[in-house]
Design a protein around this motif. Structure first.
Motif, short mmCIF file in Angstrom:
data_model
loop_
_atom_site.label_atom_id
_atom_site.label_comp_id
_atom_site.label_asym_id
_atom_site.label_seq_id
_atom_site.Cartn_x
_atom_site.Cartn_y
_atom_site.Cartn_z
N VAL A 1 0.49 -1.27 0.34
CA VAL A 1 0.22 -0.08 0.61
C VAL A 1 0.96 1.47 0.29
O VAL A 1 2.11 1.38 0.54
CB VAL A 1 -0.74 0.00 1.24
N ILE A 2 0.05 2.59 -0.82
CA ILE A 2 1.13 3.86 -0.54
C ILE A 2 1.02 4.15 0.61
O ILE A 2 0.01 4.96 1.53
CB ILE A 2 0.37 4.61 -1.89
N SER A 3 2.07 3.91 1.32
CA SER A 3 2.20 3.67 3.00
C SER A 3 3.68 4.84 3.19
O SER A 3 4.58 4.53 2.22
CB SER A 3 1.93 3.04 3.69
N ALA A 4 3.81 5.04 4.37
CA ALA A 4 5.58 5.52 5.14
C ALA A 4 5.14 6.13 6.66
O ALA A 4 4.49 6.15 6.74
CB ALA A 4 5.75 6.63 4.08
N ASP A 5 6.44 5.05 7.25
CA ASP A 5 6.30 5.15 8.32
C ASP A 5 8.04 5.79 8.64
O ASP A 5 8.60 5.65 7.86
CB ASP A 5 6.75 4.11 9.52
N LEU A 6 8.02 7.46 9.02
CA LEU A 6 9.36 8.50 9.53
C LEU A 6 9.62 7.89 10.45
O LEU A 6 9.59 8.07 12.21
CB LEU A 6 8.45 9.83 9.78
N LEU A 7 10.95 6.94 10.35
CA LEU A 7 11.78 6.39 11.45
C LEU A 7 13.05 7.80 12.07
O LEU A 7 13.98 8.14 11.58
CB LEU A 7 13.16 5.52 11.18
N ALA A 8 12.87 7.61 13.09
CA ALA A 8 14.15 8.73 13.59
C ALA A 8 15.22 7.91 14.20
O ALA A 8 15.06 7.16 14.78
CB ALA A 8 13.23 9.09 15.35
N PRO A 9 16.56 8.56 14.13
CA PRO A 9 17.69 7.65 14.57
C PRO A 9 17.53 8.11 15.85
O PRO A 9 16.93 8.43 16.56
CB PRO A 9 18.41 8.95 14.13
N GLU A 10 19.20 7.57 16.55
CA GLU A 10 19.15 7.15 17.60
C GLU A 10 18.04 6.70 19.01
O GLU A 10 18.77 6.31 20.01
CB GLU A 10 19.62 8.61 18.51
N GLY A 11 17.18 5.35 18.20
CA GLY A 11 16.50 4.14 18.82
C GLY A 11 15.47 5.25 19.04
O GLY A 11 14.75 3.89 20.22
N TYR A 12 15.37 5.95 18.41
CA TYR A 12 13.86 6.28 18.86
C TYR A 12 12.25 6.12 17.71
O TYR A 12 11.34 6.19 18.53
CB TYR A 12 13.39 7.53 19.00
N GLY A 13 12.79 5.31 16.82
CA GLY A 13 11.43 5.00 15.83
C GLY A 13 10.97 5.44 15.71
O GLY A 13 10.94 6.70 14.77
N GLU A 14 9.79 4.81 15.23
CA GLU A 14 8.56 5.24 14.45
C GLU A 14 8.09 7.02 15.40
O GLU A 14 7.51 6.61 16.21
CB GLU A 14 7.58 4.66 13.51
N ILE A 15 7.85 7.80 14.63
CA ILE A 15 6.99 8.90 15.01
C ILE A 15 6.19 9.19 14.32
O ILE A 15 5.60 10.20 14.80
CB ILE A 15 8.70 9.91 15.24
N ILE A 16 6.12 9.22 13.47
CA ILE A 16 5.04 9.57 11.88
C ILE A 16 4.49 8.13 11.36
O ILE A 16 5.54 7.10 11.24
CB ILE A 16 5.14 10.49 11.12
#
Length: 441
Positions: A351-366
């Motif tokens: 599906v047309i989707s996206a997760d925004l992953l933050a560096p330093e181990g903080y994972g998905e923020i969006i």
């Protein structure tokens, strides 16, 4: 009632944060005693008033013996009025202090439980109503407040309006397995896990809307990434495809970080956050990597993963750290995403989707996607998920009456706070929203 002297009526009462405006002037401040230290001739009072922290200096040679003895006997968290002259102090992070000439105790404090020594998370759980007063939560919640204010600034600037989604719902937007159920006058109702579907209705009326409110997930998780109660920002945009949405998302994240760097320099220093590193996360664009390529990258780096999995903490951490900045992972498998996400034009499995992953181990923020607009397809997806078509009739109506391409996303505020502040344990750093003793996921 005796009249006040001229000196009493002309001494301004200020807050600590305004001290720089009163250098060389005598002022009065209502404050609490955070800590104190001293020698035979000086007592140094660490003061806080909810706006900032700074030092009060009591010199034995400059005050009465009674006042000096009072200063020496003050207990942690005693509330008091402090009178004195404001001076610059280059040795402190705040940059100013007060030379104390008067002290008036308002409320005494004895045996305050959170002493200057180190305390563990479990202890602070049970004292969070008091821990809220300390430096780490002070700095964290000040930054949280900036993120909230900046969110309104950003979306107002981008011509969004705010809508409020209901907190009690009769349906489950993403399935019922992680919802809190309650009785609503004889009917089942759920604490909301998202305002997104309502935002879609709003977008068909106002083009660009966002909801901002609490969300609830009944996931019995003890990881530092998950809360059962948190706040979500969920924009929804009509006439917008996925790439335009990603561009909006990265501008939003950069704007939030820029505002924290601008307004919370002292709080970032209190937390020991690397400001140059944070600043590097405002450089756009963020990388975009397809889910397919992310799987290959993980496999090439000895991760035991197969296509179709949902990424966990180790995978997210590696991917974001690999690019040294937030990174979009795009086009996830349909089987692990919500029913409303738009089908890929050339593949049925993603599906047309996206997760925004933050560096330093903080994972998905969006997490976000383009939304599907096909009535029959969405009806079939609801049936596949075992969801009640009657409950979703209003949602399907949005596809019957002038539907348009539209996209949206959700940002978890507490996850963003954790990322920006660099904190390791969100529940220790942020006493709210869960204040009740022992109510822990």
């Amino acid at each position: 009632m005796p009249e006040k002297s001229m000196s009493e009526t002309t001494i301004p009462t200020i807050q600590i944060v305004d001290a720089p405006k009163y250098v060389g002037q005598t002022v009065k401040i209502g404050a609490w005693l955070r800590q104190k230290r001293g020698s035979g001739k000086m007592v140094f009072l660490q003061l806080r008033d909810g706006t900032a922290f700074f030092q009060g200096v009591v010199a034995k040679a400059e005050v009465s013996e009674e006042l000096f003895d009072l200063a020496k006997e003050l207990k942690q968290e005693t509330s008091l009025y402090v009178t004195g002259e404001i001076h610059a102090d280059d040795r402190s992070s705040f940059g100013f202090e007060i030379s104390v000439t008067g002290l008036e105790v308002i409320g005494e404090s004895h045996d305050y439980p959170i002493t200057p020594k180190e305390h563990g998370t479990e202890f602070l759980f049970d004292e969070r109503h008091l821990y809220l007063r300390h430096i780490k939560p002070f700095a964290t919640l000040k930054i949280r407040n900036t993120l909230i204010a900046a969110t309104y600034e950003f979306f107002n600037k981008e011509n969004f309006i705010k809508l409020d989604a209901p907190l009690l719902t009769g349906s489950a937007p993403e399935g019922t397995t992680d919802l809190f159920e309650t009785d609503y006058f004889g009917q089942s109702a759920y604490l909301s896990q998202t305002g997104q579907l309502y935002a879609e209705a709003g977008a068909m009326a106002f083009s660009r809307v966002f909801t901002f409110g609490p969300a609830f997930r009944a996931e019995k998780s003890k990881t530092r990434r998950h809360l059962t109660e948190f706040w979500m920002i969920e924009p929804e945009m009509a006439f917008m495809h996925q790439e335009e949405s990603l561009e909006l998302q990265e501008r939003y994240i950069a704007f939030l970080i820029e505002k924290v760097l601008e307004r919370n320099e002292q709080e970032l220093d209190m937390l020991g956050r690397d400001k140059d590193l944070l600043r590097s996360y405002t450089k756009l664009p963020f990388p975009r990597v397809s889910y397919d390529d992310a799987i290959k990258l993980l496999q090439e780096n000895d991760f035991d993963v197969e296509w179709g999995i949902d990424f966990g903490s180790p995978e997210e951490t590696f991917l974001a750290n690999h690019f040294e900045k937030p990174v979009f992972i795009t086009n996830f498998p349909k089987a692990i995403k919500a029913f409303y996400m738009k089908r890929h034009p050339s593949r049925d499995d993603v599906v047309i989707s996206a997760d925004l992953l933050a560096p330093e181990g903080y994972g998905e923020i969006i997490g976000g996607s383009e939304r599907d607009t096909d009535y029959d397809y969405l009806k079939s997806r609801l049936e596949e998920e075992g969801l009640d078509l009657e409950e979703y009739g209003w949602y399907l109506d949005l596809r019957k009456y002038g539907s348009v391409p539209h996209s949206g996303f959700g940002l978890g505020l507490e996850r963003m706070v954790t990322f920006v502040t660099g904190e390791e344990h969100i529940r220790e750093a942020i006493p709210f929203p869960r204040m009740t003793h022992r109510l822990r996921p």
